[in-house]
Design a protein around this motif. Structure first.
Motif, PDB file in Angstrom:
ATOM      1  N   UNK A 168       0.827  -1.203   0.000  1.00 29.63           N
ATOM      2  CA  UNK A 168       0.000   0.000   0.000  1.00 29.63           C
ATOM      3  C   UNK A 168       0.866   1.260   0.000  1.00 29.63           C
ATOM      4  N   UNK A 221      -9.468  -2.107   6.273  1.00 35.50           N
ATOM      5  CA  UNK A 221     -10.868  -1.729   6.525  1.00 35.50           C
ATOM      6  C   UNK A 221     -11.632  -2.907   7.137  1.00 35.50           C
ATOM      7  N   UNK A 236      -1.669  11.340   4.926  1.00 30.70           N
ATOM      8  CA  UNK A 236      -2.382  10.616   3.873  1.00 30.70           C
ATOM      9  C   UNK A 236      -2.561  11.482   2.628  1.00 30.70           C
ATOM     10  N   UNK A 259       8.584   6.699   2.033  1.00 29.98           N
ATOM     11  CA  UNK A 259       7.150   6.435   2.207  1.00 29.98           C
ATOM     12  C   UNK A 259       6.925   5.236   3.114  1.00 29.98           C
ATOM     13  N   UNK A 260       7.670   4.154   2.866  1.00 36.46           N
ATOM     14  CA  UNK A 260       7.501   2.961   3.701  1.00 36.46           C
ATOM     15  C   UNK A 260       7.843   3.308   5.148  1.00 36.46           C
ATOM     16  N   UNK A 285       4.981   5.302   6.643  1.00 38.01           N
ATOM     17  CA  UNK A 285       3.797   4.471   6.865  1.00 38.01           C
ATOM     18  C   UNK A 285       4.005   3.553   8.064  1.00 38.01           C
ATOM     19  N   UNK A 286       5.207   2.977   8.184  1.00 30.39           N
ATOM     20  CA  UNK A 286       5.438   2.066   9.294  1.00 30.39           C
ATOM     21  C   UNK A 286       5.500   2.814  10.625  1.00 30.39           C
ATOM     22  N   UNK A 341       1.854   3.789  11.449  1.00 26.26           N
ATOM     23  CA  UNK A 341       0.865   2.825  10.973  1.00 26.26           C
ATOM     24  C   UNK A 341      -0.433   2.834  11.781  1.00 26.26           C
ATOM     25  N   UNK A 342      -0.336   2.982  13.100  1.00 27.16           N
ATOM     26  CA  UNK A 342      -1.581   2.974  13.886  1.00 27.16           C
ATOM     27  C   UNK A 342      -2.468   4.162  13.516  1.00 27.16           C
ATOM     28  N   UNK A 375      -2.406   5.875  10.747  1.00 25.51           N
ATOM     29  CA  UNK A 375      -2.887   5.773   9.368  1.00 25.51           C
ATOM     30  C   UNK A 375      -4.103   4.864   9.297  1.00 25.51           C
ATOM     31  N   UNK A 376      -4.033   3.744   9.979  1.00 23.87           N
ATOM     32  CA  UNK A 376      -5.168   2.825   9.979  1.00 23.87           C
ATOM     33  C   UNK A 376      -6.396   3.538  10.538  1.00 23.87           C
ATOM     34  N   UNK A 435      -7.635   6.078   7.894  1.00 22.04           N
ATOM     35  CA  UNK A 435      -8.279   5.443   6.745  1.00 22.04           C
ATOM     36  C   UNK A 435      -9.664   4.966   7.102  1.00 22.04           C
ATOM     37  N   UNK A 436      -9.814   4.388   8.286  1.00 21.80           N
ATOM     38  CA  UNK A 436     -11.121   3.841   8.627  1.00 21.80           C
ATOM     39  C   UNK A 436     -12.080   4.957   9.011  1.00 21.80           C
ATOM     40  N   UNK A 477     -12.110   7.924   7.591  1.00 16.28           N
ATOM     41  CA  UNK A 477     -12.533   8.503   6.331  1.00 16.28           C
ATOM     42  C   UNK A 477     -13.159   7.462   5.430  1.00 16.28           C
ATOM     43  N   UNK A 478     -12.681   6.250   5.543  1.00 14.72           N
ATOM     44  CA  UNK A 478     -13.129   5.217   4.630  1.00 14.72           C
ATOM     45  C   UNK A 478     -12.761   5.565   3.205  1.00 14.72           C
ATOM     46  N   UNK A 519      -6.709   5.536  -0.060  1.00 16.41           N
ATOM     47  CA  UNK A 519      -5.412   5.978   0.463  1.00 16.41           C
ATOM     48  C   UNK A 519      -4.530   6.491  -0.623  1.00 16.41           C
TER      49      UNK A 519
END
Lengths: 321, 275
Positions: free
Chosen positions: A138, A202, B198, B253-254, B257-258, B261-262, B264-265, B268-269, B271-272, B275
């Motif tokens: 991703x 999700x 994001x 970027x990796x 994100x790492x 990560x918490x 970002x998750x 994302x959820x 906003x749904x 990404x």
């Protein structure tokens, strides 16, 4: 307002009126910005689709009605010639590619994402590392992953052919991205690889919202785990899944970058976005490309409305509050 | 016995998931250390560390210019979107007014726009403004996806903040502007970091607009530079250099994100949104 401010009715009214006025001022810049970059360009695209504008003379276009979409001319011999996008086999090929790609990729991503989410939902050693690893595809930009996979799928020196030859699945090296039969497979593989993590995240969030005691109860009653999955987990996960699927579906329907880079100019993978841009910019059929863009927009709008209406998806989150 | 078998199968599945996720990037790293004919031998491990591809990429003025362009464009887009989104999301989350639900749906609808649908109109606008082939073209056009996304996520976040803190401020006579800057902004840092990140990733990765609104090599963003990087002919793609460039732009970027990560998750959820 749930509780009233200390002074009487009139000041409460003026207070909420003041708040509403402030709200308008806060919203205005954002709305103006969105109008300039979204609504106005969209209207112009739709307008262009009814003209014969070309890239080199953007302002000299004449109104030609629906000719970019569909028109016919009767020849003196009595034969009728149909013209326009809707009579263009290349367009219908792109429509078919887009639909095929979207349905297959989203279906695969949903199933695989659910499996990955179920794995991540378990408690096991190294859980954090696995989740981090799953996020990597991703995090990689689409263009970069297209290039990476392009190299791995290379016909002569690619590692995919090497692996498949070694384990005996294929007998000769395959030009995955260039072959008409395999180009779509290649695109699907890369897209599924790239976006399954998003689906998994999700789904995982949905799984974590299911109360644990339901599972305890099922365990006490001795219900088989597979039955629990289909009777408990899946129905409770449905709202989260519905939202995830629509967002993925929208992304898939407008796909451009992966296909443009991984399988350039392949008839087997050209999607609606790709063919529309080709006409707009490369072939100097600006108005024709605008018509195709408009059709894609209409298709997506119809699809979303139908999905929300039929699936009763609560996207705004207003009702769940 | 069956328990042991189950555990084995489970870990095999975990192994496959991790392997498939990580391998393509790992293979790009291996390739990036190869030059010449070594490229045409398939290796599963790094055989020798040859940094010449990296030196080649980092000393290429055009590529470094692309990196700079991307950083500039992504940062400006995010800054601009954040500035507009913080006040707008306050209005959408905390003030009741007619048509709020409809407005939210409209904003969400904009984030669903296929980019191609606005391409022709934006092209005209960008030409008319005289910003074709400049970073401004991207900064303007990326607003179409960064702004709805930030507004949406910040609105969901603000909606969940307790009413009490705002009421206390209202009783003290604070204006909405003071409430946003003094009361909410300090509470919103986690959400701002997540959405900013994001949106930054989204702008960093964007391809269609960047490809269409630039003409010269020096104006390209990183994705366009990587997509159009080629050798003398189609059959002479410099794979080693290409993979080195890919690794260089992907590693930050990796890492981001790492690290996040918490968050970002969570973002994302909330906003749904994609990404």
């Amino acid at each position: 307002m749930p509780s009233s401010p200390p002074s009487g009715m009139s000041s409460r009214h003026s207070l909420s009126a003041q708040r509403r006025r402030a709200a308008m001022w806060f919203l205005a810049p954002m709305l103006i910005a969105l109008f300039c970059v979204a609504a106005w360009p969209l209207l112009r695209t739709i307008y262009f689709s009814f003209t014969n504008t070309t890239l080199t003379s953007l302002y000299d276009g004449k109104w030609i009605g629906f000719d970019n979409y569909l028109s016919y001319r009767k020849l003196s011999s009595g034969r009728v010639i149909w013209r326009g996008t809707l009579a263009d086999p290349a367009w219908w090929n792109a429509v078919w590619n887009t639909v095929r790609f979207s349905v297959v990729s989203v279906a695969l991503e949903t199933v695989l994402g659910l499996i990955v989410a179920l794995v991540l939902h378990q408690n096991f050693k190294g859980h954090g590392w696995v989740r981090a690893a799953v996020l990597i595809p991703w995090a990689i930009p689409t263009i970069v992953s297209a290039r990476m996979w392009g190299w791995m799928l290379n016909d002569q020196f690619g590692i995919i052919n090497d692996i498949l030859l070694n384990i005996g699945l294929i007998e000769t090296k395959i030009a995955w991205t260039a072959n008409i039969e395999t180009a779509m497979l290649a695109v699907l593989a890369v897209d599924v690889w790239k976006t399954t993590p998003f689906m998994a995240l999700l789904c995982l969030a949905g799984l974590q919202m299911i109360p644990k005691d339901i599972y305890e109860a099922a365990k006490v009653d001795g219900v088989h785990p597979i039955r629990v999955f289909f009777k408990v987990t899946l129905p409770l996960l449905r709202p989260a899944l519905m939202v995830a699927v629509i967002f993925r579906m929208l992304d898939a329907l407008r796909i451009f970058d992966l296909i443009y880079v991984l399988t350039p100019n392949s008839k087997a993978t050209k999607t609606m976005s790709v063919i529309a841009r080709e006409n707009l910019i490369d072939f100097d059929k600006f108005a024709y490309g605008s018509a195709q863009s408009t059709l894609l927009f209409a298709l997506i709008a119809i699809f979303v409305s139908a999905y929300i209406w039929l699936g009763k998806v609560d996207l705004s989150g207003e009702h769940s509050k | 016995m069956s328990k042991f078998l189950n555990a084995t199968l489970f870990y095999a599945l975990v192994f496959v998931i991790v392997g498939v996720s990580v391998f393509p990037f790992y293979y790009a790293v291996i390739t990036s250390f190869k030059t010449g004919t070594a490229l045409f031998e398939v290796d599963y491990f790094i055989t020798k560390l040859d940094f010449s591809n990296y030196i080649n990429v980092l000393s290429s003025p055009n590529f470094m210019r692309s990196v700079w362009n991307s950083v500039l464009i992504a940062a400006s887009t995010v800054g601009f979107a954040m500035f507009l989104a913080v006040t707008a999301s306050y209005a959408l989350a905390r003030v009741r007014f007619k048509g709020r639900g409809l407005l939210l749906i409209c904003i969400l609808a904009v984030s669903m726009f296929p980019q191609i649908a606005v391409l022709a109109g934006l092209f005209e606008l960008i030409r008319a403004l005289g910003i074709y082939n400049t970073p401004w073209a991207m900064i303007l056009s990326y607003t179409i996806f960064t702004l709805p996304f930030t507004v949406w996520v910040l609105t969901t976040f603000m909606r969940d903040l307790p009413v009490e803190i705002e009421e206390a401020a209202i009783i003290d006579g604070a204006t909405p502007w003071v409430i946003i800057t003094q009361v909410f902004l300090p509470l919103m840092w986690p959400a701002l970091v997540t959405t900013g990140l994001l949106a930054f990733i989204g702008a960093w990765n964007e391809f269609l607009f960047a490809l269409t609104f630039t003409a010269s090599e020096s104006q390209r963003t990183v994705p366009v530079a990587i997509a159009l990087l080629s050798g003398a002919s189609e059959f002479e793609i410099p794979w080693g250099v290409l993979m080195a460039a890919s690794v260089i732009v992907t590693v930050p970027l990796i890492a981001l994100v790492l690290i996040f990560q918490r968050k970002i998750v969570a973002g994302l959820t909330a906003g749904g949104v994609k990404g």
